[in-house]
Scaffold this active site. Structure first.
Site: not given
Ligand code: DQQ
Length: 521
Positions: A63-66, A82, A90, A127
């Site tokens: 997984w990847m996010n921010d 992230q 997530w 983040s």
């Molecule tokens: N993702 C949110 C942020 C938080 C992070 C935004 C957690 O607010 O820090 O996508 O993965």
């Protein structure tokens, strides 16, 4: 199993949207056991997945996010993000890390930050940002739960990171403020003072960016609210039974604040979108002059910028998935980093965005198409593929709608279109027929584009496996995810409806991969 995924998806949504950090401890024993059995992230499998992009950055698996803390330092572009290293879902947030010499090709590095059992980030390293203090690289991030701000430093060229013994450096939101959240810090320096913004907001009122000051990076004083809502409209979610501050617009995530041209710009992520505000900054106060959307789709989020070696302001964003949770886990990976966008601002304070020009080094075979009059659908047989850059310049004439079709099967059972709707004056990315798979979401992404008199329509479309990014006239961007199922869904065409349009130029490039195996390193 299906029921379990639904449960996880709901909890993930709640958590991602800012619902109580306490619920982060979502992985019970039963869930952990199920996930361990479903490890689909072997490199061999990912390397042959045609839906994995070839020229967008991705983690090696899972997984990847921010995007977090992008920074240029000592000849390398560093990108953190992230990351859940344990699965394509997530949770258990770490900071993944990669570096690049050219912002195009990447080298994966060890995870930069992982939760420390019993520490202030025991439930996740959320983040934040990166900056340099007197030659020392520093990361600032949010530890959960509760949400607190923490620092980490590196003394080996950013390869390994050491958390500050005195973490957290801010252990709670300002006294007396009832905030909806308290996360995603950014630090910069003004003369002898360090400044930090933190994303936040107030129930029933809207989002806010809190401003802190410090002389030594470890003792922080709350100064005031740098900026608070309006301008973004609150929506129905604000009144729903299950109040979610992010969905309601009462929590602004990932604020990014920087000078751009003669102005300052604030970016915040909320309600599933990234908004910008341009204005005037002095005496540590920000006055809004104009605002808008960075991207019209709901798949581009948590954008974060940095200044590159040439002084350009470059923006990264997280491109989320457009398929269901079960399909993501089966795939063994989820989330894509956007292409880097170069930001500028016009005289009216409108944000302008162009793809990073250096991406041109990836261009392979070039096709120039010379159709001129257009009043219906015309297949462009010279161009096919799932790794393309298409540039189209068009005079919409009296046509009601003009655009490009791509990832099109010969019988058009699968196709994606990007169009300009001259009646509503919107750009429209339509993924309603992109996939025959029941796992794929279908949607129409829209963004306003008011062409000035005599202005040509100028589309740049990047198609990369399951990722699509469109730039229209340097001021409207749309991002989509598509999951075609058929091997022959590779065709391209152009169209005009309800009148006659004129194609001024169409250039298509096959784009070469940034790695040999879709693992992006
Ligand atoms: N993702 C949110 C942020 C938080 C992070 C935004 C957690 O607010 O820090 O996508 O993965």
């Amino acid at each position: 199993m299906e029921e379990l995924f639904t449960m996880i998806a709901r909890r993930q949504f709640m958590i991602q949207s800012g619902w109580g950090a306490a619920s982060l401890l979502m992985c019970g024993d039963r869930l952990a056991a199920e996930l361990a059995r479903e490890n689909n992230s072997s490199p061999g499998r990912l390397a042959t997945d045609p839906l994995r992009p070839q020229f967008h950055f991705l983690p090696p698996a899972n997984w990847m996010n921010d995007p977090n803390g992008p920074i240029y330092w000592k000849g390398y572009y560093h990108l953190f993000y992230q990351h859940n290293p344990n699965g394509a879902y997530w949770g258990d947030m770490h900071w993944g890390h990669a570096r690049s010499k050219d912002i195009v090709h990447w080298e994966h590095l060890p995870v930069a930050l992982a939760p420390t059992p019993g520490g202030p980030d025991k439930d996740g390293c959320f983040s934040g940002s990166a900056f340099i203090n007197d030659g020392t690289p520093i990361l600032v991030y949010t530890g959960v739960s509760p949400e607190v701000q923490c620092l980490a430093t590196s003394d080996d060229q950013m390869i390994t990171w050491k958390k500050l013994g005195g973490n957290p450096v801010i252990s709670s939101p300002p006294e007396g403020l009832q905030v909806t959240g308290f996360r995603d810090p950014t630090i910069w320096r003004e003369l002898d003072l360090w400044l930090m913004t933190v994303g936040s907001g107030f129930k029933g009122q809207g989002g806010a960016v809190l401003l802190y000051g410090s002389k030594d990076l470890t003792h922080w004083d709350y100064l005031h609210t740098l900026f608070a809502a309006p301008p973004f409209e609150r929506n129905g979610a604000a009144h729903s039974d299950r109040y979610d501050p992010v969905a309601a617009g009462d929590m602004w995530e990932c604020p990014d604040f920087f000078p751009l041209g003669q102005k300052h710009m604030l970016l915040v992520s909320t309600q599933g979108r990234v908004y910008y505000v341009t204005g005037h900054y002095s005496d540590r106060r920000f006055q809004r002059e104009s605002s808008g959307l960075v991207d019209g789709s709901g798949l581009y989020y948590a954008a974060k910028s940095f200044v590159d070696s040439r002084g350009r302001r470059i923006l990264w964003g997280w491109i989320g998935e457009g398929r269901n949770d079960t399909a993501q886990r089966r795939a063994g990976w989820a989330g894509v980093m956007s292409l880097p966008r170069v930001l500028s601002i016009d005289a009216k304070g409108t944000l302008r965005m162009e793809p990073l020009p250096e991406l041109a080094i990836l261009r392979g075979s070039h096709h120039r198409i010379t159709t001129s009059e257009l009043s219906s659908f015309v297949p462009v047989t010279e161009v096919t593929g799932d790794s393309l850059e298409i540039r189209l310049e068009m005079d919409a004439g009296d046509a009601k709608e003009v655009g490009i079709s791509f990832r099109r099967s010969p019988d058009s059972a699968e196709e994606t279109t990007m169009a300009y709707d001259a009646v509503s004056r919107n750009v429209v990315l339509d993924t309603g027929r992109s996939s025959l798979s029941p796992d794929a979401n279908r949607g129409v992404h829209k963004g306003p584009l008011k062409l000035r008199s005599g202005e040509l329509l100028r589309f740049t479309v990047f198609v990369d496996g399951s990722a699509v990014e469109v730039f229209a006239n340097g001021r409207a961007c749309l991002t989509g995810r598509i999951y075609p199922t058929r091997e022959d869904s590779l065709g391209v065409g152009i169209f005009a409806k309800g009148g006659r349009a004129k194609v001024k130029s169409m250039d298509a490039f096959e784009i070469t991969a940034i790695s040999r195996n879709r693992l992006t390193t």
